[in-house]
Design an enzyme around this catalytic site. Structure first.
Site, short mmCIF file in Angstrom:
data_model
loop_
_atom_site.label_atom_id
_atom_site.label_comp_id
_atom_site.label_asym_id
_atom_site.label_seq_id
_atom_site.Cartn_x
_atom_site.Cartn_y
_atom_site.Cartn_z
N ARG A 1 0.84 -1.17 0.03
CA ARG A 1 -0.04 -0.20 0.18
C ARG A 1 0.86 1.18 0.06
O ARG A 1 0.49 2.41 0.39
CB ARG A 1 -0.97 0.02 1.16
CG ARG A 1 -1.96 -1.14 1.26
CD ARG A 1 -3.24 -0.74 1.98
NE ARG A 1 -3.85 -1.89 2.08
CZ ARG A 1 -3.85 -3.15 3.11
NH1 ARG A 1 -2.71 -2.99 3.79
NH2 ARG A 1 -4.62 -3.94 2.76
N LYS B 1 2.32 11.28 -11.57
CA LYS B 1 1.66 10.18 -12.35
C LYS B 1 2.45 8.77 -12.59
O LYS B 1 3.81 9.03 -13.10
CB LYS B 1 1.30 10.70 -13.91
CG LYS B 1 0.23 11.55 -13.98
CD LYS B 1 -0.08 11.89 -15.27
CE LYS B 1 -1.00 13.00 -15.73
NZ LYS B 1 -1.42 13.27 -17.09
N GLU C 1 -4.89 17.01 -12.31
CA GLU C 1 -5.33 17.45 -13.77
C GLU C 1 -6.88 17.75 -13.83
O GLU C 1 -7.76 17.37 -14.83
CB GLU C 1 -4.97 16.20 -14.92
CG GLU C 1 -5.01 16.82 -16.09
CD GLU C 1 -4.16 15.73 -17.10
OE1 GLU C 1 -4.49 14.29 -16.81
OE2 GLU C 1 -3.24 15.92 -17.71
N HIS D 1 -0.21 18.05 -28.05
CA HIS D 1 -0.54 16.65 -27.59
C HIS D 1 -1.40 15.89 -28.24
O HIS D 1 -1.63 14.78 -28.41
CB HIS D 1 -0.46 16.35 -26.25
CG HIS D 1 1.09 16.45 -25.42
ND1 HIS D 1 1.83 17.26 -25.61
CD2 HIS D 1 1.45 15.16 -24.87
CE1 HIS D 1 3.03 16.96 -24.96
NE2 HIS D 1 2.74 15.83 -24.25
N ARG E 1 -3.44 22.10 -15.48
CA ARG E 1 -2.58 20.94 -16.06
C ARG E 1 -2.76 20.62 -17.20
O ARG E 1 -1.68 20.10 -18.17
CB ARG E 1 -2.66 19.94 -14.88
CG ARG E 1 -1.07 18.86 -14.93
CD ARG E 1 -1.20 18.24 -13.82
NE ARG E 1 -0.32 16.96 -14.19
CZ ARG E 1 0.06 16.24 -13.25
NH1 ARG E 1 -0.35 16.23 -12.06
NH2 ARG E 1 1.06 15.14 -13.48
N GLU F 1 9.37 18.76 -25.17
CA GLU F 1 8.87 18.90 -24.15
C GLU F 1 9.40 20.39 -23.54
O GLU F 1 8.76 21.16 -22.82
CB GLU F 1 8.88 17.89 -22.89
CG GLU F 1 8.24 16.52 -23.80
CD GLU F 1 6.66 16.34 -23.78
OE1 GLU F 1 6.04 17.29 -23.25
OE2 GLU F 1 6.21 15.15 -24.26
N ASN G 1 -0.63 19.51 -22.04
CA ASN G 1 -1.14 18.93 -23.41
C ASN G 1 -0.81 19.71 -24.86
O ASN G 1 -1.38 19.18 -25.67
CB ASN G 1 -2.38 18.39 -23.22
CG ASN G 1 -2.44 17.30 -22.12
OD1 ASN G 1 -1.69 16.71 -21.92
ND2 ASN G 1 -3.50 17.27 -21.52
N HIS H 1 7.38 9.86 -29.10
CA HIS H 1 6.35 10.75 -28.47
C HIS H 1 6.87 12.01 -28.57
O HIS H 1 6.08 12.83 -29.25
CB HIS H 1 6.13 10.62 -27.11
CG HIS H 1 5.70 11.47 -26.22
ND1 HIS H 1 3.95 11.54 -26.47
CD2 HIS H 1 5.70 12.76 -25.35
CE1 HIS H 1 3.51 12.11 -25.59
NE2 HIS H 1 4.61 13.01 -25.17
N LYS I 1 7.04 22.83 -14.68
CA LYS I 1 5.97 21.66 -14.27
C LYS I 1 5.60 21.68 -12.93
O LYS I 1 4.41 21.55 -12.59
CB LYS I 1 6.72 20.43 -14.76
CG LYS I 1 5.71 19.29 -14.51
CD LYS I 1 5.80 18.02 -15.51
CE LYS I 1 4.66 17.30 -15.41
NZ LYS I 1 4.80 15.63 -15.78
N HIS J 1 -0.74 12.84 -30.05
CA HIS J 1 -1.13 11.24 -29.73
C HIS J 1 -1.80 10.85 -30.90
O HIS J 1 -1.69 9.61 -31.29
CB HIS J 1 -2.30 11.31 -28.74
CG HIS J 1 -1.47 11.75 -27.39
ND1 HIS J 1 -2.13 12.25 -26.16
CD2 HIS J 1 -0.31 11.45 -26.64
CE1 HIS J 1 -1.24 12.48 -25.22
NE2 HIS J 1 -0.13 11.73 -25.66
#
Ligand SMILES: NC(=O)c1ccc[n+]([C@@H]2O[C@H](COP(=O)([O-])OP(=O)(O)OC[C@H]3O[C@@H](n4cnc5c(N)ncnc54)[C@H](O)[C@@H]3O)[C@@H](O)[C@H]2O)c1
Ligand SMILES: [Zn+2]
Length: 360
Positions: A122, A144, A238, A249, A242, A186, A246, A266, A228, A253
């Site tokens: 946990r 994340k 998010e 993106h 946030r 980025e 993107n 990417h 960031k 994507h």
């Protein structure tokens, strides 16, 4: 002295950036409150021969007793199968709830080891030691963590903040050129959405950056991470702000997915996505055509692609856009610039996407 602190209330933590910091990892971990004793260094088959011994030595010198767990390099290790094998190794190492996990590698290791740390017993203390530019400017910070499912990337994951981030910029020296340039996508993104002076600095420093001179690398990683951190501190999960991360993106994507994963890295797809988003911004959001060209020139100077391939399967591309997980009915969330250094988010109607597709 930490470079800075990520202000996240009970999850606040320090970030250290600089060349040679791996050698100080033991002391840094102790001053972050981690308790010497059993620990695990999770790394991949490319990074292990380069840096595992240094990290292992630094931790042992500070009283930690680490095991090194190595997974095959590559995205395939962000899987439930690799995660299950990792849990096996953590069990064998008899880790307890105070035993830290040190994630030593790129975004694949950060996401995999981060998710293991979030879930095993946990939750174990997590330290991110990013070794790619993508990881140093982006994935190591923000909490994340995830593994992929065959149905989609990052489908199984958790928000889980590290206790410490140590970005040793000297590690970037061994990164393959294509992976290095990918990270610059980025970096340029932060300039475009938040920091116009950063764009100007990147324009003049790009030759030194591509030559991987230590001083500009340290400056670039620290400034990117600070941006960031600021965004994440104001929107940990998010909900709003946030989303500006993107930028580039939505299209990126779609391009990755429709070109077949693997054709573009990417960051390369995002580079193309940013150029397209800048052109769209010039059409709809107040960005001047000159500013859009300036962003494109910078992306080109970083030796990243700026245009979609000429013989493009338009239908696949539109289908991929529609499947974007952030879609809402016939609209996708789209981040645009009203000027260089300032971003807006807005839902983009499907008609506008078609216009964009024709204009590209
Ligand atoms: N959690 C987040 O917020 C977040 C953000 C962006 C990306 N990601 C994830 O990150 C992953 C991509 O990360 P990545 O680009 O770092 O890929 P990666 O971890 O696969 O690393 C790229 C390659 O570089 C090698 N490598 C790493 N460090 C090296 C070094 N110092 N010298 C030589 N080789 C080195 C790796 O072994 C690998 O072959 C994706 O899975 C993506 O989903 C997560
Ligand atoms: Zn990205």
């Amino acid at each position: 002295m930490p470079a800075f602190r990520v202000e996240l209330g009970p999850h606040a933590h320090d970030v250290h950036v600089g060349p040679g910091l791996m050698a100080q990892l033991g002391e840094l971990a102790r001053s972050a409150g981690l308790i010497p004793g059993r620990a695990a260094i999770v790394t991949d088959s490319n990074v292990a021969p380069l840096y595992a011994a240094a990290v292992d030595g630094a931790l042992k010198a500070a009283g930690f007793v680490p095991v090194v767990v190595e997974v095959p390099a590559g995205e395939a290790s962000k899987s439930l199968e690799a995660l299950a094998r990792l849990y096996d190794r953590l069990t064998e190492a008899e880790l307890d709830r105070a035993s830290p996990i040190f994630a030593l590698g790129g975004g694949v290791i950060g996401d995999l080891a981060g998710f293991a740390a979030a879930t095993y017993l946990r939750g174990l203390p997590l330290v991110q030691i990013p070794t790619t530019l993508v990881a140093q400017v982006d994935s190591a910070l923000g909490g994340k963590t995830a593994v992929n499912h065959r149905a989609a990337k990052n489908l199984i994951g958790a928000f889980y903040q590290p206790r410490l981030i140590v970005a040793d910029t000297a590690a970037l020296a061994t990164l393959p050129a294509r992976e290095f340039r990918e990270g610059l996508g980025e970096v340029i993104k932060y300039g475009a959405i938040i920091d116009a002076p950063f764009i100007a600095w990147l324009e003049s420093a790009m030759p030194a950056i591509l030559a991987r001179e230590p001083a500009p690398l340290e400056a670039l990683v620290e400034r990117s991470l600070r941006h960031k951190a600021h965004v994440v501190a104001n929107d940990e999960r998010e909900g709003g702000l946030r989303k500006i991360l993107n930028f580039g993106h939505t299209l990126g994507h779609a391009l990755e997915a429709s070109a077949g994963y693997g054709s573009y890295l990417h960051g390369e797809a995002v580079a193309i996505g940013m150029v397209a988003a800048a052109r769209l911004s010039a059409r709809y959001a107040g960005l001047s055509a000159d500013e859009a060209s300036r962003l494109e020139a910078l992306i080109e100077a970083a030796k990243l692609p700026t245009r979609m391939p000429p013989r493009w399967q338009s239908e696949n591309f539109l289908r991929a856009l529609r499947l974007d997980k952030k879609r809402a009915r016939d609209a996708v969330e789209f981040v645009r610039l009203d000027r260089l250094g300032h971003a807006l988010t807005r839902k983009l109607g499907f008609d506008e996407i078609v216009i964009l597709d024709q204009a590209r």
